[in-house]
Design an enzyme around this catalytic site. Structure first.
Site, short mmCIF file in Angstrom:
data_model
loop_
_atom_site.label_atom_id
_atom_site.label_comp_id
_atom_site.label_asym_id
_atom_site.label_seq_id
_atom_site.Cartn_x
_atom_site.Cartn_y
_atom_site.Cartn_z
N ILE A 222 0.64 -1.28 -0.57
CA ILE A 222 0.09 -0.08 -0.71
C ILE A 222 0.77 0.94 0.19
CG2 ILE A 222 -1.86 1.29 1.22
CD1 ILE A 222 -2.95 -1.67 2.54
N TYR B 168 -3.62 -8.14 16.80
CA TYR B 168 -3.35 -7.21 15.06
C TYR B 168 -5.02 -6.13 15.40
CZ TYR B 168 -4.10 -5.49 10.56
OH TYR B 168 -4.23 -4.55 9.53
N GLY C 3 -10.23 -17.66 13.59
CA GLY C 3 -10.59 -16.11 13.77
C GLY C 3 -11.09 -14.97 12.90
N1 UFG Z 1 -9.43 -17.82 2.43
C1 UFG Z 1 -9.49 -18.42 1.78
N2 UFG Z 1 -8.30 -19.46 1.27
C2 UFG Z 1 -7.53 -19.20 1.31
C3 UFG Z 1 -7.06 -17.95 2.16
C4 UFG Z 1 -8.14 -17.03 2.12
O1 UFG Z 1 -10.26 -19.83 1.74
O2 UFG Z 1 -6.12 -19.00 0.53
C5 UFG Z 1 -10.04 -17.26 2.74
C6 UFG Z 1 -10.16 -16.35 4.16
O3 UFG Z 1 -10.27 -17.49 4.70
C7 UFG Z 1 -11.64 -15.78 4.18
C8 UFG Z 1 -10.99 -14.52 2.68
O4 UFG Z 1 -10.55 -15.36 1.98
O5 UFG Z 1 -12.12 -15.77 4.38
C9 UFG Z 1 -10.27 -13.11 2.21
O6 UFG Z 1 -8.65 -13.66 3.22
P1 UFG Z 1 -7.66 -13.02 3.37
O7 UFG Z 1 -6.48 -12.81 4.45
O8 UFG Z 1 -7.37 -11.76 1.25
O9 UFG Z 1 -8.26 -10.95 3.69
P2 UFG Z 1 -8.59 -11.56 5.69
O10 UFG Z 1 -10.13 -11.00 5.69
O11 UFG Z 1 -8.49 -12.13 6.58
O12 UFG Z 1 -7.75 -10.25 5.65
C10 UFG Z 1 -7.67 -8.35 5.47
C11 UFG Z 1 -6.36 -8.00 5.50
C12 UFG Z 1 -5.37 -8.06 6.53
C13 UFG Z 1 -5.96 -7.32 7.65
C14 UFG Z 1 -7.54 -8.25 7.94
C15 UFG Z 1 -8.05 -7.21 9.09
O13 UFG Z 1 -6.11 -8.63 4.17
O14 UFG Z 1 -4.33 -7.50 5.89
O15 UFG Z 1 -7.95 -8.13 6.75
O16 UFG Z 1 -9.61 -7.41 9.33
F1 UFG Z 1 -5.79 -8.05 8.74
#
Ligand code: UFG
Length: 327
Positions: A12, A140, A282
């Protein structure tokens, strides 16, 4: 404005740095390169430095006559934060405290802070407005919320004007798809799916198919990096007069994991293996933003709200840079 961009070599931060330059500002990148990439910093001055180094911060703020600071240099992985709370609090809170202290010492009174939807935890009401109770469920989110509180109290002294921008899911690639995601290891959904489409990984795993959502997979609000950065620019412009700005940054539209996979298949024209696995600890089922406040008060509107155009930019970045930045 002379702007210190902490973490300006990261995903970013590098996009923000490029946008600042284009808009007539003078960014100075401050990064320890623990996660960022030197080659992602193009037309800006670069200072190799750590946020724990108070003297270096003071020297940099003074030497470059810095007027505002944007802070992107945080650890971002929820799972890792649960494993190692000490390191997350240290980097995300203590180092930011050090940065704010150096700013106070140098009379730098403008601060744009990267916060997160993770401050809300698992909210009852969707889409999420800024005043929803803050109930982070991991170190986090809590470490980011602690910084927001510090900024709030510091702003009350009259020595800080700040914007806390709560990102939903930042993605895509900016600057004509030349500045994209290159996290190591990668944990974010869109780059992982793209790696599967490029044949660089055997499959994409869906973490949980039994969520209370339409297709059983988690729903997120994906926001193009360019739109995200644009909001920072608008917020920076308000800090001459505004003491405290807090905004959600998202499109307000949710896409499920399955929908994101389908979009990558459509955009890339590739098929690949999809494996259904257990939930990742989480993960809230649904996180979408109510960004009406940013629309109204910042005049912020997104240029790339549809998922396909976000994925197209990411797909181009990964194909043009199959090994990422190479540094
Ligand atoms: N997911 C999968 N398979 C994968 C990776 C992710 O099914 O291989 C799912 C996760 O479970 C989630 C969704 O895809 O439901 C999005 O996952 P990300 O890891 O891309 O993003 P998050 O929503 O977990 O995280 C985002 C930001 C983080 C931040 C977080 C805070 O990318 O950096 O929001 O809410 F910490």
């Amino acid at each position: 404005m002379n702007v210190l961009v902490c973490g300006g070599a990261g995903y970013i931060g590098s996009n923000m740095t490029a946008m600042l330059t284009k808009n007539g500002h003078t960014p100075v990148v401050y990064d320890n390169l623990s996660k960022g990439h030197r080659s992602a910093v193009r037309d800006a001055q670069f200072v190799l430095g750590d946020l724990s180094d108070y003297d270096k911060l003071v020297e940099t703020l003074t030497k470059h006559s810095i007027e505002a600071v944007m802070h992107f240099a945080a650890f971002i992985e929820v799972g890792e934060s649960v494993e190692n709370p000490i390191s997350y609090y240290h980097n995300n809170f203590c180092n930011t405290h050090n940065l704010l202290k150096s700013m106070e010492n140098c009379n730098v009174g403008k601060f744009v802070f990267s916060s997160t939807a993770a401050v809300y935890g698992m909210p009852d009401t969707i889409p999420i407005t800024e005043d929803v109770t803050k109930a982070a469920i991991n170190p986090y989110g809590e470490s980011k919320w602690a910084v927001e509180r510090l900024c709030h109290f510091q702003s009350q002294t009259g020595r800080l004007n700040y914007a806390a921008l709560r990102y939903f899911n930042a993605c895509g690639a900016g600057e004509n798809a030349t500045l994209g995601e290159d996290h190591r290891p990668e944990s974010h959904l869109i780059p992982l799916i793209i790696q599967a489409a490029m044949g660089k990984r055997e499959d994409i795993k869906i973490f949980g198919t039994d969520y209370p959502t339409e297709d059983g997979t988690c729903v997120r609000d994906y926001i193009h990096i360019q739109d995200l950065c644009k909001a920072h620019l608008l917020a920076l412009g308000k800090l001459d007069t505004e003491r405290e700005l807090v905004f959600n940054l998202g499109n307000g539209t949710g896409y499920s994991v399955r929908q994101v996979i389908d979009t990558v298949k459509e955009v890339s024209g590739k098929d690949f293996k999809v494996t259904e696995t257990d939930r990742r600890p989480g993960d809230p089922p649904v996180l979408t933003a109510d960004a009406a406040k940013a629309n109204t008060e910042l005049g912020w509107h997104t240029d790339y709200p549809d998922l396909a155009s976000i994925v197209q930019s990411a797909w181009k970045f990964h194909n043009d840079n199959p090994n990422g930045y190479g540094d």
